[in-house]
Design a protein around this motif. Structure first.
Motif, PDB file in Angstrom:
ATOM      1  N   LYS B 384       0.974  -1.367   0.116  1.00 32.40           N
ATOM      2  CA  LYS B 384       0.139   0.118  -0.261  1.00 32.40           C
ATOM      3  C   LYS B 384       0.846   1.336  -0.005  1.00 32.40           C
ATOM      4  O   LYS B 384       1.968   1.401   0.433  1.00 32.40           O
ATOM      5  N   ALA B 385       0.351   2.394  -0.643  1.00 31.72           N
ATOM      6  CA  ALA B 385       0.939   3.433  -0.528  1.00 31.72           C
ATOM      7  C   ALA B 385       1.016   4.164   1.035  1.00 31.72           C
ATOM      8  O   ALA B 385      -0.214   4.323   1.359  1.00 31.72           O
ATOM      9  N   PRO B 386       2.138   4.648   1.515  1.00 29.93           N
ATOM     10  CA  PRO B 386       2.081   5.206   2.900  1.00 29.93           C
ATOM     11  C   PRO B 386       1.282   6.530   3.031  1.00 29.93           C
ATOM     12  O   PRO B 386       1.545   7.223   1.830  1.00 29.93           O
ATOM     13  N   LYS B 387       0.897   6.894   3.806  1.00 35.24           N
ATOM     14  CA  LYS B 387       0.401   8.375   4.121  1.00 35.24           C
ATOM     15  C   LYS B 387       1.249   9.126   4.994  1.00 35.24           C
ATOM     16  O   LYS B 387       1.089  10.395   4.892  1.00 35.24           O
ATOM     17  N   SER B 388       1.988   8.591   5.606  1.00 35.83           N
ATOM     18  CA  SER B 388       3.118   9.286   6.556  1.00 35.83           C
ATOM     19  C   SER B 388       4.209   8.391   6.675  1.00 35.83           C
ATOM     20  O   SER B 388       4.105   7.138   6.636  1.00 35.83           O
ATOM     21  N   MET B 389       5.386   9.092   6.878  1.00 37.06           N
ATOM     22  CA  MET B 389       6.814   8.814   6.863  1.00 37.06           C
ATOM     23  C   MET B 389       7.351   9.114   7.886  1.00 37.06           C
ATOM     24  O   MET B 389       7.403  10.377   8.106  1.00 37.06           O
ATOM     25  N   VAL B 390       8.307   8.457   8.656  1.00 40.41           N
ATOM     26  CA  VAL B 390       9.270   9.062   9.783  1.00 40.41           C
ATOM     27  C   VAL B 390      10.614   8.740   9.160  1.00 40.41           C
ATOM     28  O   VAL B 390      10.806   7.442   8.909  1.00 40.41           O
ATOM     29  N   PHE B 391      11.422   9.485   9.248  1.00 42.45           N
ATOM     30  CA  PHE B 391      12.922   9.444   9.241  1.00 42.45           C
ATOM     31  C   PHE B 391      13.606   9.494  10.506  1.00 42.45           C
ATOM     32  O   PHE B 391      13.410  10.642  10.991  1.00 42.45           O
ATOM     33  N   ILE B 392      14.376   8.686  10.824  1.00 40.35           N
ATOM     34  CA  ILE B 392      15.336   8.769  11.976  1.00 40.35           C
ATOM     35  C   ILE B 392      16.908   8.735  11.657  1.00 40.35           C
ATOM     36  O   ILE B 392      17.412   8.190  11.154  1.00 40.35           O
ATOM     37  N   GLN B 393      17.438  10.016  12.076  1.00 36.81           N
ATOM     38  CA  GLN B 393      18.741  10.209  11.921  1.00 36.81           C
ATOM     39  C   GLN B 393      19.735   9.689  12.929  1.00 36.81           C
ATOM     40  O   GLN B 393      19.398   9.135  14.124  1.00 36.81           O
ATOM     41  N   CYS B 394      20.905   9.595  12.592  1.00 37.22           N
ATOM     42  CA  CYS B 394      22.103   9.130  13.263  1.00 37.22           C
ATOM     43  C   CYS B 394      21.685   7.773  13.990  1.00 37.22           C
ATOM     44  O   CYS B 394      21.843   7.673  15.049  1.00 37.22           O
ATOM     45  N   VAL B 395      21.299   6.948  13.417  1.00 41.46           N
ATOM     46  CA  VAL B 395      21.362   5.414  13.661  1.00 41.46           C
ATOM     47  C   VAL B 395      22.367   4.573  13.505  1.00 41.46           C
ATOM     48  O   VAL B 395      22.901   4.121  12.632  1.00 41.46           O
ATOM     49  N   GLY B 396      23.077   4.867  14.711  1.00 39.92           N
ATOM     50  CA  GLY B 396      24.546   4.057  14.770  1.00 39.92           C
ATOM     51  C   GLY B 396      25.708   5.226  14.654  1.00 39.92           C
ATOM     52  O   GLY B 396      26.653   4.971  14.812  1.00 39.92           O
ATOM     53  N   SER B 397      25.319   6.283  14.039  1.00 42.93           N
ATOM     54  CA  SER B 397      26.368   7.346  14.011  1.00 42.93           C
ATOM     55  C   SER B 397      26.417   8.226  15.243  1.00 42.93           C
ATOM     56  O   SER B 397      25.337   8.246  15.964  1.00 42.93           O
TER      57      SER B 397
END
Lengths: 148, 666
Positions: B384-397
């Motif tokens: 399905k096409a998403p209606k909302s997306m979350v990006f998480i920065q610095c995963v392991g950095s």
């Protein structure tokens, strides 16, 4: 780390550092301003395998309280295999030194890479602390120089 | 190494501005040095390495007829060559110079002026004691093989190879995978101009393949390296492709007909499957498939052979064997690139359990028209096409604990802004939120790019980290914090994208060991000098290009690739290199021909010859060791192995080192 009884006992500590890893690591400790006691004096050698056991015996003859040898990590030697020879030679030498009455703690082999300024400083601090706890060394004598 | 004349030593103490002078009493060092036997001249100067400082050294050598020079200054790794050059200009053999390192090893670490001065004096004494025993040395010459090797066929390797080849030198590229292109070929768009990655990369790949000076070895690995700068001998293993490169036309029928189609596709980050005979992507160079023997039915059971039957060119060859190519190179460039870190230690993000939690590189493949979803943004769980997306920065950095990396991966802030912008542009109804620690945009037009994402495209940026991602009623529940409003955030979303830290390609350790190139605790290759020699490894003849040296984006990688290329060209342009004269030398009068030195020599530089020697009037022929000074690299292993003390290392002789020991323990 500066020990109280410093005034009375100023140990002489010789550090042999290979040019490619450990000497560069000592330089990095310097440029990162990571202090260690001034008792440590570094001699630059091309590779840890250049360190002749004779040099270490000479240091103890001349009154050194501790000798540490630093090289590249096993497998990372600039000359491929030099530190393996050094490791074997030192293992043999140190067991003999023990027999001569130079305690194990006065000699040490460490692998310090060019990127490990922190490690260099930590190792030197630990080593000097150990030498302070052992106190002054008995001087090895060269019997050839003794009058009978 | 005879000292047959009275040495006249000059000592030069550098203030290095206040770097040395602040914690070392220069005057006392000078006084102590002047009292040492053999010292006929001692002076100090603000900056000894400056032209005026070198002038002082040159003048003193001439006026006082100095036979040896001690410079008390920074590390010999920094300025030994500078002062050797100064000595040479004044007519003194350059190897009559020794450095006492009173900056890195004294003034910068010992803040007590008393202690520092005392140690500086001792180190100066040691250097004087050593230089008293120095002997003039003559550097030899070694030839330069006019061919370069580039390890890694990504954008860094391709650019380096093109630049070297354009300067007129032969270059070989060795690439582990079946095609050149590297990480950049997996990207969809590139920041900050939103160029299509393939549109700017594939022409370069074609140029490299077509260049008459470039040879490309794909599906190949470097197996063995020996030799040294100017003449490395390298064995390259060309793995059996099972397809004859000269016959294959690249029609692709074999890949369509292959019955074994359930193999995770590495190129698409294992989001879809490929056949056992495959090219990683449509624009692959060379456009010749390989058979993945581990997964091929023919190789596993012996029964199949479909690809061979459908191949009209008769190119499929099940009998093909690995081939070893041996070649000599003057210089080697490492361009091994990076991978993203594994996320098995980050359970809180549910990456392993939820297919809708993906990494940014996976999103890159999803957004790509040739990717697993043909470029449609959709959830991998239900399509399905998403209606909302979350990006998480610095995963392991920028990670303080053991799970991740201490460094900033440098590219994530920008590619996340790119992804957010592209999604908002193509799917304006998708709500995009980014959780960040800091947004770092130092680069030309980078901050403008990020601000466009926020201001024009309405991407929500929240300063704070995410503590947990969990599946909830078919959607994802994201629990985080907003540090600016100081409140907890609990939001439902359809997809979560993790900006995963990058790390050097795991193979780089093996390669670094083969090349004896040094590597740091994060497996990045170390450069010779962080500021002044950023593309050279401390190992002569080894150069660094791209992310193998540290995180960088495409423009920086291309710039560094060019820099590495010009350093290689500078080396290959020489016909001969000056060799290090600090090599081993055997004294034939002491040598008893026991072969102990030969056995420990890693370069095979020691051989034995029958030589007529004159031992105190007795002439006889003896079997003695002889060192090939062109092969000897001066490690000194033989000097310690020698039971009779015949073998010694010039520049670091037994007597010199013992003199240093004596001076320190005096």
């Amino acid at each position: 780390m500066q020990v109280e009884n410093k005034k009375e006992f100023q140990p002489k500590i010789v550090a042999f550092c290979c040019n490619w890893c450990s000497y560069a690591g000592a330089d990095l400790a310097g440029s990162s301003r990571l202090a260690y006691p001034a008792d440590v004096k570094i001699i630059r050698v091309p590779c840890s395998c250049r360190v002749n056991p004779m040099f270490i015996l000479r240091a103890f003859q001349r009154g050194a309280d501790g000798v540490i040898m630093c090289g590249c990590h096993p497998g990372d030697c600039h000359y491929t295999t030099g530190n393996y020879y050094a490791r074997r030679r030192m293992t043999l030498l140190f067991s003999m030194l023990d027999y001569l009455g130079v305690e194990h703690g006065r000699t040490r082999v460490e692998w310090v890479s060019a990127a490990e300024g922190v490690k260099f400083s930590t190792v030197m601090n630990e080593f000097v602390e150990k030498i302070y706890s052992l106190g002054e060394n008995v001087r090895l004598e060269d019997l050839r120089c003794k009058e009978s | 190494m005879e000292v047959n004349q009275v040495q006249r030593i000059g000592v030069f103490v550098c203030h290095c501005g206040t770097n040395i002078a602040a914690t070392v009493d220069i005057k006392r060092v000078l006084e102590a040095a002047a009292k040492e036997p053999g010292v006929v001249h001692a002076e100090d100067y603000q900056y000894m390495c400056s032209e005026a400082g070198q002038q002082k050294v040159r003048e003193a050598i001439k006026e006082k007829q100095l036979t040896g020079v001690v410079v008390c200054s920074c590390s010999p790794r920094m300025h030994e060559n500078t002062f050797r050059g100064a000595a040479q200009k004044a007519g003194l053999n350059p190897y009559m110079v020794e450095i006492a390192n009173i900056r890195e090893h004294v003034s910068w670490i010992h803040k007590n002026i008393e202690e520092g001065t005392e140690k500086a004096i001792i180190l100066t004494r040691a250097a004087i004691a050593k230089v008293m025993l120095n002997a003039p040395l003559q550097a030899g010459q070694s030839k330069v093989v006019k061919r370069a090797l580039v390890i890694g066929g990504g954008i860094a390797g391709i650019q380096t190879a093109l630049d070297i080849a354009d300067a007129g030198y032969e270059v070989d590229i060795v690439e582990k995978t079946p095609s050149i292109g590297g990480r950049m070929s997996q990207l969809d768009k590139t920041f900050p101009t939103l160029d299509c990655s393939a549109c700017i990369l594939t022409p370069k790949m074609v140029d490299a393949a077509a260049h008459e000076k470039i040879t490309i070895y794909t599906y190949s690995e470097v197996e063995k390296v020996s030799g040294f700068v100017g003449d490395f001998q390298v064995d390259i293993r060309k793995k059996a492709r099972s397809v004859d490169m000269s016959k294959c036309t690249g029609c692709g029928v074999c890949q369509e007909k292959c019955p074994s189609k359930k193999i995770p596709n590495e190129f698409n980050r294992e989001l879809d499957n490929r056949a056992a005979i495959y090219t990683p992507f449509a624009q692959a160079i060379p456009n010749v498939p390989v058979i993945d023997r581990e997964n091929c039915i023919k190789f596993k059971t012996g029964k199949c052979g479909v690809c061979s039957k459908v191949c009209l060119a008769g190119a499929v060859d099940y009998e093909q064997q690995d081939e070893i190519v041996s070649q000599n190179y003057g210089a080697i460039v490492v361009a091994t690139g990076f991978d993203t870190i594994k996320l098995d230690k980050y359970e809180e993000y549910s990456y392993q359990s939820c297919p809708d939690v993906i990494t940014s590189l996976e999103l890159e493949r999803i957004m790509n028209a040739a990717g697993p979803t043909k470029g449609h943004l959709e959830r991998l769980s239900d399509g399905k096409a998403p209606k909302s997306m979350v990006f998480i920065q610095c995963v392991g950095s920028r990670c303080a604990d053991e799970r991740g990396k201490s460094y900033c991966s440098k590219i994530c802030c920008m590619y996340t802004a790119k992804h957010a912008m592209l999604i908002r542009d193509k799917y304006p109804d998708v709500d995009v939120t980014v959780f960040y620690i800091d947004v770092r945009t130092p680069g030309k037009n980078f901050d403008e790019f990020y601000r466009r994402a926020v201001e024009e495209y309405g991407v929500h940026y929240i300063k704070g980290q995410v503590g947990k991602v969990a599946e909830h009623n078919g959607r994802l529940l994201v629990q985080g914090a907003d540090l600016i409003d100081n409140r907890r955030i609990l939001m439902e979303t359809d997809m979560v994208v993790l900006a995963t830290a990058i790390e050097p390609n795991p193979d780089v350790r093996k390669i670094a060991t083969m090349l004896t190139a040094s590597i740091d605790t994060n497996n990045f290759l170390t450069e010779s000098h962080a500021k002044l020699r950023p593309v050279e490894s401390p190992t002569a003849g080894i150069f660094l290009s791209g992310v193998c040296q540290g995180p960088k984006d495409i423009p920086e990688t291309v710039a560094q690739a060019g820099a590495a290329a010009i350093k290689v060209v500078g080396l290959l342009a020489k016909d001969y290199l000056v060799t290090n004269p600090c090599v081993a030398k055997s004294d034939e009068l002491y040598c008893n021909g026991c072969s102990a030195c030969e056995k420990v020599c890693p370069y095979g530089a020691i051989s034995y010859e029958d030589r007529e020697v004159n031992d105190h009037g007795i002439r006889e022929v003896r079997r003695v060791a002889s060192v090939n000074s062109a092969l000897c690299q001066g490690c000194g292993a033989c000097t310690v192995a020698c039971p009779s003390g015949a073998m010694d290392l010039q520049g670091f002789s037994n007597r010199q080192i013992l003199a240093e020991v004596d001076a320190i323990c005096r």
